[in-house]
Write an enzyme that holds these catalytic residues in place. Structure first.
Site, short mmCIF file in Angstrom:
data_model
loop_
_atom_site.label_atom_id
_atom_site.label_comp_id
_atom_site.label_asym_id
_atom_site.label_seq_id
_atom_site.Cartn_x
_atom_site.Cartn_y
_atom_site.Cartn_z
N HIS A 1 0.84 -1.19 0.00
CA HIS A 1 0.00 0.00 0.00
C HIS A 1 0.88 1.25 0.00
CE1 HIS A 1 -3.90 -2.02 1.62
NE2 HIS A 1 -3.44 -2.58 0.51
N GLU B 1 0.81 3.88 1.85
CA GLU B 1 1.26 4.28 3.18
C GLU B 1 2.47 3.44 3.61
OE1 GLU B 1 -3.35 4.00 3.37
OE2 GLU B 1 -1.72 3.15 2.19
N CYS C 1 -6.19 1.37 5.31
CA CYS C 1 -6.81 0.12 5.75
C CYS C 1 -6.35 -0.18 7.19
CB CYS C 1 -6.40 -1.02 4.81
SG CYS C 1 -4.67 -1.54 4.99
#
Length: 151
Positions: A80, A82, A108
């Site tokens: 992801h 992040e 998430c």
């Protein structure tokens, strides 16, 4: 002075949206930046690890298996945005504690746990995400979630 000058939040979210354009995910292009003292300290977008073939090249495992968005995150070739921003900072020896995350999507639950332990202080995001656990984790950790929506 012109009123057309973007706020800091608009400025950083615009940059985040540009970062997302580098994504190699077939489902969703996500960008993330970490900001401290009005300076960008790391960027990340979602995609396969370095040296691994991209989903653009081999297809999406999650699509092939019919996995809905927000579920079974481990069944994906990619990281992801992040996660990649935190990893980029670590690779370059940049501490992220006390920074803010700007992300095109709400993190998430897996990324939320990483962001909590990385001591990120605030999260700005544009779009929601189908993962209610992340919202409750952030609330419990006392990390503000700010949805940004501008013209």
């Amino acid at each position: 002075m012109s009123d057309s000058r973007p706020s800091w939040e608009e400025y950083f979210m615009s940059i985040t949206e540009l970062v997302a354009q580098r994504s190699t995910c077939l489902r969703r292009k996500v960008g993330a930046i970490l900001v401290r003292d009005k300076r960008i300290i790391a960027t990340g977008y979602n995609g396969a690890p370095s040296g691994i073939r991209h989903c653009l090249d081999v297809g999406c495992l999650r699509e092939q298996q019919g996995i809905p968005s927000g579920e079974r995150h481990e069944l994906c070739r990619g990281l992801h945005a992040e996660q990649n921003a935190i990893i980029q900072a670590a690779l370059h020896g940049v501490g992220v504690a006390g920074s803010a995350l700007f992300c095109t999507n709400m993190p998430c639950s897996i990324c939320s746990k990483m962001l909590i332990n990385a001591r990120i202080e605030k999260i700005y995001y544009r779009e929601g995400y189908a993962d209610t656990l992340s919202t409750s984790l952030m609330a419990e950790a006392g990390i503000p979630l700010i949805q940004l929506q501008f013209g």
